[in-house]
Scaffold this motif. Structure first.
Motif, PDB file in Angstrom:
ATOM      1  N   UNK A  31       7.331  -5.673  -2.458  1.00  0.00           N
ATOM      2  CA  UNK A  31       8.177  -4.593  -2.057  1.00  0.00           C
ATOM      3  C   UNK A  31       7.432  -3.129  -2.443  1.00  0.00           C
ATOM      4  N   UNK A  32       6.324  -3.181  -3.059  1.00  0.00           N
ATOM      5  CA  UNK A  32       5.702  -1.672  -3.116  1.00  0.00           C
ATOM      6  C   UNK A  32       5.097  -1.442  -1.735  1.00  0.00           C
ATOM      7  N   UNK A  33       4.539  -2.300  -1.293  1.00  0.00           N
ATOM      8  CA  UNK A  33       4.151  -2.117   0.310  1.00  0.00           C
ATOM      9  C   UNK A  33       5.312  -1.499   1.228  1.00  0.00           C
ATOM     10  N   UNK A  34       6.406  -2.068   1.048  1.00  0.00           N
ATOM     11  CA  UNK A  34       7.456  -1.680   1.720  1.00  0.00           C
ATOM     12  C   UNK A  34       7.916  -0.512   1.636  1.00  0.00           C
ATOM     13  N   UNK A  35       7.775   0.136   0.377  1.00  0.00           N
ATOM     14  CA  UNK A  35       7.783   1.662   0.213  1.00  0.00           C
ATOM     15  C   UNK A  35       6.693   2.481   0.446  1.00  0.00           C
ATOM     16  N   UNK A  36       5.365   1.839   0.893  1.00  0.00           N
ATOM     17  CA  UNK A  36       4.388   2.494   0.924  1.00  0.00           C
ATOM     18  C   UNK A  36       3.158   2.578   0.029  1.00  0.00           C
ATOM     19  N   UNK A  37       3.448   1.849  -0.919  1.00  0.00           N
ATOM     20  CA  UNK A  37       2.365   1.941  -2.060  1.00  0.00           C
ATOM     21  C   UNK A  37       1.404   0.875  -1.578  1.00  0.00           C
ATOM     22  N   UNK A  38       0.296   1.106  -1.529  1.00  0.00           N
ATOM     23  CA  UNK A  38      -0.909  -0.091  -1.435  1.00  0.00           C
ATOM     24  C   UNK A  38      -0.613  -0.960  -2.521  1.00  0.00           C
ATOM     25  N   UNK A  39      -0.703  -2.221  -2.003  1.00  0.00           N
ATOM     26  CA  UNK A  39      -0.549  -3.322  -3.099  1.00  0.00           C
ATOM     27  C   UNK A  39      -1.356  -4.260  -2.620  1.00  0.00           C
TER      28      UNK A  39
END
Ligand SMILES: [Zn+2]
Length: 549
Positions: free
Chosen positions: A459-467
């Protein structure tokens, strides 16, 4: 959501506290503060029968949240949500009751498909009745719109108000062409959740995915377990969401019948493996209905932080889901409590260790370090989805999410496995941290299963946060080659999502978990002092989102 554990010879029905001293025994600060005894004690409590399997909305949640907030306070973490350790997560549970058959009319006559046997359908919408009413069926390939691969299965296709029939996974997987998408490695475009989201955005009324075992990486029985059940979603009342009325899967034989009724055969499917594929109407009309009932409820993310000394607005997040499956169907021993010791009492306890490591370090972090224990992972990654959509700290100033879902329980390993190879630079941070510790990184054996999309970091990836998300290493130090992998398989077979996922002081060797936590802590320290934010790598489906920020 997806991990491994060990084989307990006997199933311990009650976990007895083995160690009652509350103070960690380690003396030094920073990584030295990571302590296997305190990790074990916290896992033991979270996975004890009295926590009732930590199901959202139950007494198990109340106990878990009270335990975590007390531990956060004891560790010296500040409340992470504007003065509170709590972030409420409003959700809705949607119970669906699909009719027993789906009517199909074709130019060559009408027939019916049987619910459960031939297809499994449900809805994410909350209105009382969802239907297909002689809705046109359109074959839309993989149902993918992927600008970075210059791919659009919906190009030139009008699917408004219609039902799309799509394939699972992505063109790279089924074509065996390594140059398409990421070849064997599943991209998010291959996940069923994506197919439904995209069909909704396209204005389709329904979306049916053709099941195949290889593409889905699980048999149709797994799909069938979802027949007429209850699902959680975020309470999105008042928000605009483009959702299909009816979504679901059809079995391979049922898809074959549909294609035959349309005067086609399964060779039509392969045409969607090629660039420039055009979808087409199948000339069939589908009718089906689903009755829907809803209940609105709130669960809880637990959030603590250490405010950065120099760049308090820049944030590094550690996540782990605290929830598990609660009390359910008894196993062969009569045990009905799904303790979720590895999944994910272990990761949640890991958060507490890393928090103590940061708090006890000689110098405080320059950036803000956030410890986020999320709810409702097991029912669809909802706690992390809520945070990502309602972030306390802006996602554009969030450097990274390091997610833990299942720690290593079988001793120290040489390697640590990265899930989702080549996604972002956190992989390089991990490699460096591992090398410093005399270890190596390795990559998952089954990239086609899409594990990168199956826990909270996604879900972080989906908003652009490298995870980043890791799995336990394959090679146990001093053990036989592949011993770690074997242990993981044993866990998946015997304990994954079963009442026997329990903590056993006799069999668990948590020095391996501590070694992995040391890497996550080291990564956090490296990120804390990094000159620039970590980036997504070229070819990642999440790069464009970050670039826009
Ligand atoms: Zn799970």
């Amino acid at each position: 959501m997806v991990r491994f554990l060990f084989s307990a010879g006997a199933i311990a029905l009650l976990v007895v506290a083995c160690n009652s001293n509350e103070k960690p025994t380690a003396t030094g600060g920073g990584a030295q503060a990571l302590n296997a005894d305190s990790l074990a004690r916290n896992i033991e409590v979270l996975a004890s029968d009295s926590f009732l399997g930590r199901k959202p909305f139950t007494e198990g949640e109340t106990k878990t949240v009270a335990f975590l907030t007390a531990k956060y306070a004891a560790a010296g973490l500040e409340p992470g949500n504007n003065g509170s350790y709590i972030q409420e997560v409003p959700m809705v549970s949607i119970t669906t009751m699909a009719g027993p058959e789906m009517k199909v009319s074709s130019p060559n006559g009408d027939f019916s498909l049987k619910g459960l046997e031939d297809y499994v359908i449900w809805t994410d919408r909350t209105e009382a009745r969802q239907t297909l009413e002689a809705s046109d069926l359109v074959f839309a390939g993989y149902g993918v719109v992927a600008p970075e691969y210059n791919w659009n299965d919906y190009a030139g296709l009008d699917v408004k108000g219609k039902v799309v029939l799509v394939r699972v996974n992505d063109p790279g997987f089924h074509s065996r062409d390594a140059s398409l998408f990421k070849g064997d490695t599943m991209t998010y475009y291959g996940r069923w959740t994506y197919k439904f989201e995209e069909a909704g955005r396209q204005g389709a009324r329904g979306c049916l995915i053709i099941h195949d075992v290889a593409g889905a990486s699980y048999p149709f029985t797994v799909v069938q377990n979802n027949w007429n059940g209850t699902r959680l979603r975020l309470d999105n009342r008042g928000k605009q969401e483009a959702l299909c009325e009816v979504i679901g899967w059809v079995s391979t034989p049922a898809a074959k019948r549909l294609l035959e009724a349309a005067g086609k055969d399964t060779s039509l499917l392969a045409t969607s493996d090629k660039k420039g594929f055009r979808g087409e109407s199948l000339g069939l009309k589908l009718s089906a209905g689903i009755d829907v009932s809803t209940e609105y409820r709130k669960s809880t993310n637990v959030i603590g932080k250490i405010t950065g000394s120099k760049k308090p607005d820049e944030v590094i997040i550690y996540t782990a889901h605290w929830d598990h499956l609660g009390v359910g169907k008894p196993d062969e021993t009569g045990d009905s409590i799904y303790n979720g010791a590895l999944d994910n009492a272990s990761g949640t306890a890991g958060l507490l260790e890393i928090a103590r490591a940061f708090k006890s370090a000689d110098t405080p972090p320059e950036r803000t370090i956030v410890f986020l224990a999320v709810t409702a992972e097991e029912q669809g990654l909802w706690g992390s989805a809520y945070y990502a959509q309602n972030p306390v700290f802006p996602v554009s100033r969030t450097l990274a999410d390091i997610n833990m879902d299942g720690l290593t329980w079988f001793g120290k390993t040489k390697d640590i496995i990265v899930i989702g190879r080549g996604q972002n630079e956190l992989e390089d941070y991990l490699r460096q941290a591992a090398e410093k510790a005399g270890r190596t990184i390795a990559f998952e054996a089954k990239p086609q299963a899409g594990f990168y999309y199956r826990s909270d970091h996604f879900n972080f990836a989906k908003v652009g946060v490298p995870a980043i998300f890791t799995a336990s290493g394959k090679d146990v130090i001093g053990g036989k080659p592949g011993e770690g992998l074997a242990a993981e398989e044993t866990y998946n077979e015997k304990h994954y999502h079963r009442p026997s996922d329990e903590y056993s002081p006799a069999s668990w060797k948590l020095d391996g978990a501590i070694a992995d936590l040391a890497l996550f802590y080291e990564m956090g320290k490296m990120l804390d002092s990094a000159a620039k934010f970590p980036a997504w790598k070229t070819g990642s489906e999440f790069k464009a989102i970050r670039d826009k920020q």
